[in-house]
Design an enzyme around this catalytic site. Structure first.
Site, short mmCIF file in Angstrom:
data_model
loop_
_atom_site.label_atom_id
_atom_site.label_comp_id
_atom_site.label_asym_id
_atom_site.label_seq_id
_atom_site.Cartn_x
_atom_site.Cartn_y
_atom_site.Cartn_z
N ASP A 38 7.30 -1.43 -38.73
CA ASP A 38 6.95 -2.46 -39.71
C ASP A 38 8.15 -2.92 -40.53
OD1 ASP A 38 4.38 -2.35 -38.77
OD2 ASP A 38 3.62 -1.11 -40.39
N CYS A 62 -2.60 -8.88 -37.10
CA CYS A 62 -1.41 -9.51 -36.53
C CYS A 62 -1.41 -9.37 -35.02
CB CYS A 62 -0.16 -8.83 -37.09
SG CYS A 62 0.13 -9.21 -38.82
N LYS A 94 -0.39 -0.98 -48.80
CA LYS A 94 -1.45 -1.78 -48.20
C LYS A 94 -2.13 -1.00 -47.07
CE LYS A 94 -1.21 -4.64 -44.63
NZ LYS A 94 -1.63 -4.43 -43.22
N ASN A 95 -1.34 -0.39 -46.20
CA ASN A 95 -1.94 0.27 -45.04
C ASN A 95 -2.71 1.54 -45.41
OD1 ASN A 95 -1.20 -1.73 -43.32
ND2 ASN A 95 0.59 -0.66 -42.48
N ARG A 145 -1.43 -11.39 -46.53
CA ARG A 145 -2.26 -10.23 -46.17
C ARG A 145 -1.68 -8.93 -46.72
NH1 ARG A 145 -2.37 -9.25 -40.35
NH2 ARG A 145 -3.11 -7.35 -41.29
N1 EPU Z 1 -2.45 2.51 -29.10
C1 EPU Z 1 -3.10 2.72 -27.92
N2 EPU Z 1 -4.44 2.98 -27.96
C2 EPU Z 1 -5.13 3.05 -29.12
C3 EPU Z 1 -4.45 2.84 -30.33
C4 EPU Z 1 -3.10 2.56 -30.30
O1 EPU Z 1 -2.49 2.68 -26.86
O2 EPU Z 1 -6.34 3.30 -29.09
C5 EPU Z 1 -1.01 2.20 -29.08
C6 EPU Z 1 -0.72 0.80 -29.59
O3 EPU Z 1 -0.85 -0.16 -28.58
C7 EPU Z 1 0.70 0.93 -30.10
C8 EPU Z 1 0.76 2.38 -30.59
O4 EPU Z 1 -0.34 3.07 -29.99
O5 EPU Z 1 1.58 0.76 -29.04
C9 EPU Z 1 0.69 2.59 -32.08
O6 EPU Z 1 -0.45 1.95 -32.62
P1 EPU Z 1 -1.21 2.49 -33.92
O7 EPU Z 1 -2.59 2.83 -33.53
O8 EPU Z 1 -0.38 3.56 -34.56
O9 EPU Z 1 -1.21 1.22 -34.85
P2 EPU Z 1 -2.35 0.73 -35.82
O10 EPU Z 1 -3.04 1.90 -36.43
O11 EPU Z 1 -3.16 -0.30 -35.16
C10 EPU Z 1 -0.88 0.79 -37.97
C11 EPU Z 1 -0.46 -0.20 -39.00
C12 EPU Z 1 0.53 -1.18 -38.40
C13 EPU Z 1 1.72 -0.41 -37.84
C14 EPU Z 1 1.25 0.67 -36.86
C15 EPU Z 1 2.37 1.57 -36.37
C16 EPU Z 1 -2.38 -0.35 -40.42
C17 EPU Z 1 -3.55 -1.14 -40.91
N3 EPU Z 1 -1.63 -0.91 -39.50
O12 EPU Z 1 -1.49 0.02 -36.95
O13 EPU Z 1 0.97 -1.97 -39.48
O14 EPU Z 1 2.59 -1.29 -37.16
O15 EPU Z 1 0.26 1.50 -37.49
O16 EPU Z 1 2.99 2.20 -37.43
O17 EPU Z 1 -2.15 0.76 -40.89
C18 EPU Z 1 1.76 -3.92 -40.54
O18 EPU Z 1 1.54 -3.34 -41.62
O19 EPU Z 1 2.41 -4.97 -40.43
C19 EPU Z 1 1.21 -3.32 -39.33
C20 EPU Z 1 1.05 -3.99 -38.22
#
Ligand code: EPU
Length: 428
Positions: free
Chosen positions: A305, A117, A22-23, A397
């Site tokens: 996750d 989420c 999915k991601n 989702r």
């Molecule tokens: N962060 C920052 N600033 C930013 C971006 C992120 O401080 O600009 C911090 C976040 O607050 C967090 C950490 O960096 O503490 C990691 O966040 P990341 O950006 O890696 O997460 P994301 O890209 O928003 C994706 C997955 C999430 C998964 C995370 C971590 C997708 C669509 N979502 O989110 O998946 O938890 O990476 O592996 O790819 C899920 O599938 O249930 C889900 C939430």
């Protein structure tokens, strides 16, 4: 509104096929907006997030539709709009990728701050830092982020924190920028590599994905093509944990076992048997589970996750287990729901201390986010008696055919409509 009704106690057994990630799929679908041509993406899970993104592309003037089970055909040759409003993108997190993709294509993107989420602050400062480094400016207008550049020019970008989203967004924007971009301290998740492979198959020049330095040589334009999404590491991990939690014996097929190493190692430490095959893993249990210490980390560490599902499993292990959440600052909101089932867990900041209780007891519980929802289902499968899981919108989702797949393994689970009088205030 609907709910799952689960009668616990059945040991899961048999084989289950894992869907596409999915991601990864959500990033690829958005990346296709940069392509002037037809992209056929296969092995796409049919879940709310991928449906919503297809709708968004259609609203932006492109064409996206599922042309057969798991295959989405996207033609953005005539995509003509760089603005995605809140009513379009508010439902899902992955819409933030529209910032990088539309900026790359039009040098302008106006995208509402994304939904998804809710487990703590979800900033986009690193995404914006990357766009700024590439030459863009940004402003915020009624929760719409307006990012624009005269032209994007390749540069060096250092990520202060490992971020999947910011790494992918920087890659997307840099793909159509002039010159070379180097992303340091990049995320190494399998879906980051998948996005790079997808872009390369459409004519991009991205090297190093899967390491912490990614080098992108900008190209003038991308062409169409056909690509297949990698298997879903988190769905596979969820079924591995469900197999262990029910004392079952399950072969989880269509996986890349390497992506599951951190989970396999932890399960084996707990006394679970994990056999790796070429594109499958077999998980079975023949002795009581031992306690564990789990630390979530960016890939190749233990995935955040899978943290809630693992906590559900650890309620069964003998002794005291400790789980530390290092990625998100508030991802233990679901613990109250497990407590309703008799779990004994205390949370102190980012640390959860889990006292093994042997058996959980069935109860009505709510799914507070996507992976927490999966954890509630696992808890229900382990518990004595009947568990009802409410608030299924999050599970929908990200898990394709969840009920059918579990039933195929012998789980006693059904999906039913919730009658009004059943909606219990305390679990909403
Ligand atoms: N962060 C920052 N600033 C930013 C971006 C992120 O401080 O600009 C911090 C976040 O607050 C967090 C950490 O960096 O503490 C990691 O966040 P990341 O950006 O890696 O997460 P994301 O890209 O928003 C994706 C997955 C999430 C998964 C995370 C971590 C997708 C669509 N979502 O989110 O998946 O938890 O990476 O592996 O790819 C899920 O599938 O249930 C889900 C939430």
């Amino acid at each position: 509104m609907e709910k799952f009704v689960i009668l616990g106690g059945a040991k899961l057994a048999g084989e289950v096929n894992i869907s596409g990630a999915k991601n990864s799929a959500v990033a690829l679908i958005v990346a296709a907006t940069m392509v002037k041509g037809v992209c056929v993406i296969e092995n796409v899970p049919e879940v709310t997030d991928t449906y919503v993104l297809a709708e968004i592309i259609n609203k932006l003037g492109g064409r996206a539709e599922f042309t057969s089970k798991g295959t989405i055909t996207i033609d953005c040759t005539n995509l003509n709009c760089y603005e995605a409003s809140y009513d379009m993108v508010g439902k899902i997190r992955a819409s933030s990728y529209l910032m990088g993709a539309l900026l790359g294509r039009f040098n302008h993107a106006k995208v509402a701050l994304p939904g998804g989420c809710d487990f703590g602050v979800r900033p986009i400062n690193l995404h914006l830092k990357a766009f700024t480094a590439l030459g863009a400016t940004h402003s915020l207008d009624y929760a719409l982020v307006d990012i624009q550049a005269e032209r994007l020019v390749g540069t060096s970008i250092y990520m202060d924190q490992v971020s999947v989203g910011a790494t992918i967004n920087a890659m997307l924007a840099a793909t159509l920028a002039e010159g070379i971009t180097i992303i340091e301290n990049a995320a190494k998740e399998p879906h980051v590599v998948d996005v790079a492979n997808f872009l390369n198959s459409m004519g991009a020049n991205v090297k190093g994905a899967g390491t912490d330095v990614i080098k992108i040589k900008g190209v003038e334009e991308l062409h169409g093509g056909t690509y297949s999404v990698i298997p879903d590491q988190i769905e596979a991990g969820t079924f591995m944990i469900a197999a262990a939690a029910t004392g079952g014996d399950v072969v989880i097929k269509n996986v890349i076992p390497k992506h599951l190493d951190s989970l396999s190692a932890k399960l084996m430490e707990m006394g679970v048997n994990v056999e790796e095959h070429d594109e499958a893993v077999r998980v079975y249990v023949d002795k009581p589970l031992e306690k564990a210490k789990v630390n979530t980390m960016p890939y190749p560490g233990f995935p955040t996750d899978l943290q809630p599902q693992m906590v559900a499993l650890l309620t069964k292990a003998e002794g005291t287990s400790i789980v530390t959440e290092n990625v998100w600052d508030n991802r233990f909101q679901y613990i109250n729901q497990l407590a309703r089932m008799g779990a004994q867990i205390t949370v102190d900041g980012r640390v959860a201390i889990i006292e093994g209780v042997g058996k959980l007891k069935g109860a009505p519980v709510s799914s507070t986010d996507l992976r927490a929802g999966a954890a509630m289902v696992i808890a229900g499968l382990m518990a004595d008696g009947v568990t009802e899981v409410f608030n299924l919108k999050y599970i929908d989702r990200g898990y394709e055919d969840f009920v059918q797949k579990l039933k195929g393994l012998g789980a006693q689970i059904t999906r039913r409509v919730v009658e009004d009088e059943e909606i219990v205030e305390t679990i909403a």
